[in-house]
Scaffold this motif. Structure first.
Motif, PDB file in Angstrom:
ATOM      1  N   VAL A  27       0.869  -1.185   0.000  1.00 50.49           N
ATOM      2  CA  VAL A  27       0.000   0.000   0.000  1.00 50.49           C
ATOM      3  C   VAL A  27       0.905   1.235   0.000  1.00 50.49           C
ATOM      4  O   VAL A  27       1.763   1.368   0.876  1.00 50.49           O
ATOM      5  N   ASP A  38      -1.799  -1.317  -4.002  1.00 50.57           N
ATOM      6  CA  ASP A  38      -2.909  -0.473  -3.557  1.00 50.57           C
ATOM      7  C   ASP A  38      -2.405   0.963  -3.563  1.00 50.57           C
ATOM      8  O   ASP A  38      -1.743   1.423  -2.630  1.00 50.57           O
ATOM      9  N   SER A  67      -8.119   4.956  -6.025  1.00 52.54           N
ATOM     10  CA  SER A  67      -9.433   5.383  -5.522  1.00 52.54           C
ATOM     11  C   SER A  67      -9.658   6.845  -5.901  1.00 52.54           C
ATOM     12  O   SER A  67      -8.724   7.653  -5.882  1.00 52.54           O
ATOM     13  N   GLY A 114     -15.517   6.145  -6.822  1.00 51.72           N
ATOM     14  CA  GLY A 114     -14.881   5.669  -8.051  1.00 51.72           C
ATOM     15  C   GLY A 114     -13.536   5.028  -7.797  1.00 51.72           C
ATOM     16  O   GLY A 114     -12.907   5.261  -6.760  1.00 51.72           O
TER      17      GLY A 114
HETATM   18  C1  LIG Z   1      -9.720   4.852   0.232  1.00 50.10           C
HETATM   19  C2  LIG Z   1      -8.971   3.588   0.204  1.00 50.10           C
HETATM   20  C3  LIG Z   1      -9.479   2.400  -0.331  1.00 50.10           C
HETATM   21  C4  LIG Z   1     -10.922   2.236  -0.725  1.00 50.10           C
HETATM   22  O1  LIG Z   1     -11.355   3.185  -1.598  1.00 50.10           O
HETATM   23  P1  LIG Z   1     -12.923   3.351  -1.950  1.00 50.10           P
HETATM   24  O2  LIG Z   1     -12.862   4.013  -3.305  1.00 50.10           O
HETATM   25  O3  LIG Z   1     -13.493   4.233  -0.899  1.00 50.10           O
HETATM   26  O4  LIG Z   1     -13.535   2.018  -2.004  1.00 50.10           O
HETATM   27  C5  LIG Z   1      -8.649   1.301  -0.418  1.00 50.10           C
HETATM   28  N1  LIG Z   1      -7.382   1.338   0.025  1.00 50.10           N
HETATM   29  C6  LIG Z   1      -6.861   2.450   0.577  1.00 50.10           C
HETATM   30  C7  LIG Z   1      -5.440   2.441   1.042  1.00 50.10           C
HETATM   31  C8  LIG Z   1      -7.648   3.611   0.707  1.00 50.10           C
HETATM   32  O5  LIG Z   1      -7.149   4.695   1.292  1.00 50.10           O
END
Ligand SMILES: *Cc1c(COP(=O)(O)O)cnc(C)c1O
Length: 382
Positions: free
Chosen positions: A131, A157, A183, A195
């Protein structure tokens, strides 16, 4: 209240949405493809698929890599719930690799140690999900080398990280991963309201993701098990979902993409101001910026020490500053504790959590607001 993050919507963004509302398509029209083209062109990846949110993007990413019952997924505990939840949604098992106390990203040393142990025990992960916390890239070249040695797949991510770079190349180019997801929630770097998107260089993954985005339905005769019965005919060849995004949202996304560089530059200007205001304050640890990475600066988490964190947080909130904390370690959520995780499982992520406060960080913060935040934080420290 000064929030910790917020969107920036211009007149041209509004005009783009209105134009789509007056057009022939509200969903799955030309704006979806145009937005996907803008994403892949910015990221220099070969394929992009836009979806209804990043949680759906993670779910489709894992499914397309055949993550299911019996698979093991590893991620960072310093993330939003979705990164781990999407593995459970596939029926897979989840585990967490502790973070580096300097970057707050998944620690490569901890990953190596855990892989060596897992190798001996015959329980290596099928997928590792780094991430890019706060917009700063993980050490992808190293993680990629490990993926070859130990045979796991990689999903990045990058929910925080569109507009950031790693080794001078845009995050999302998928040079070191199978798939990257973004995201577009309003607190993130660009927005489509709700989205998300997936980027990849692999045609088979792209086809699978596209199929699963729309119910596992196909109109492609080559994918059918018998000849088409007519122009109306489609077949369901896999169990998919309705994870589509609308044309209205993509019109906003396309317009926001034109402003991506401006947004990230403004975030860097906010960071520079904070840094000079905190330069002689030992009790505030500002986010480390790696030389490998150009962060999109989604968040600006400072560390103020375990003992004082709550008091300082409350003072800032009482001063109309919408500070927040990113993140409560995912493995300590009640649901994850029921799976067997416990306090002390990822000590670096837990220590960091107890000492962190995310200060306001978004393009429109004014110099006065930044100075106000810094002054209130310094007052709270004394
Ligand atoms: C915001 C976020 C998500 C999920 O995003 P959504 O578009 O709200 O489903 C996933 N991983 C991380 C690290 C995020 O900050």
């Amino acid at each position: 209240m000064i929030p910790y993050g917020r969107q920036n919507i211009s007149q041209s963004d509004i005009d783009a949405v209105i134009e789509t509302l007056q057009s022939d398509w509200l969903t799955q029209g030309p704006a979806v493809t145009a937005f996907e083209n803008a994403l892949k062109s910015h990221c220099t990846s070969q394929y992009a698929v836009a979806v209804c949110n990043a949680t759906a993007a993670l779910h489709l990413a894992y499914l397309s890599l055949e993550i299911g019952k019996g698979s093991l997924v590893w991620t960072s505990p310093n993330t939003f719930l979705s990164t781990a939840n999407a593995a459970l949604m596939c029926g897979a098992d989840i585990d967490f690799v502790d973070i580096c106390p300097k970057t707050y990203n998944m620690s490569v040393e901890a990953l190596i140690e855990k892989l060596q142990k897992a190798d001996k025990e015959g329980r290596l992960p099928s997928l590792v999900v780094p991430v890019h916390f706060a917009g700063q890239s993980c050490d992808m070249a190293e993680i990629h080398k490990l993926s070859i040695k130990y045979g796991f797949k990689i999903v990045e991510d990058a929910a925080h990280a569109i507009g950031g770079k790693y080794l001078d190349k845009p995050i999302g180019n998928c040079k070191y991963s199978d798939i990257t997801i973004f995201s577009f929630h309003p607190v993130k770097i660009i927005t489509t309201a709700e989205g998300g998107a997936l980027l990849t260089n692999n045609k088979d993954l792209f086809d699978k993701i596209s199929l699963l985005r729309t119910h596992g339905m196909t109109r492609d005769p080559e994918k059918m098990n018998k000849p088409s019965e007519g122009a109306w005919y489609y077949q369901m060849v896999d169990l998919g979902y309705n994870y589509r995004i609308t044309d209205i949202q993509c019109a906003l996304g396309l317009s926001q993409m034109k402003r991506l560089e401006e947004f990230v530059n403004k975030r860097h200007s906010v960071r520079n101001q904070y840094e000079s205001l905190f330069s002689n304050i030992e009790d505030v640890i500002v986010p480390y910026q790696s030389t490998d990475s150009y962060s999109s600066l989604h968040l600006y988490p400072v560390q103020v020490g375990k003992d004082k964190r709550k008091e300082i947080f409350d003072i800032l909130r009482a001063s109309q500053i919408g500070v927040n904390v990113h993140y409560f370690p995912v493995h300590l959520q009640p649901y994850y504790r029921r799976l067997g995780f416990y306090e002390g499982y990822c000590p670096n992520a837990e220590n960091y959590y107890h000492s962190a406060i995310s200060l306001p960080m978004y393009p429109d913060l004014t110099q006065n607001q930044i100075e106000y935040v810094a002054t209130k934080l310094k007052e709270a420290l004394t």
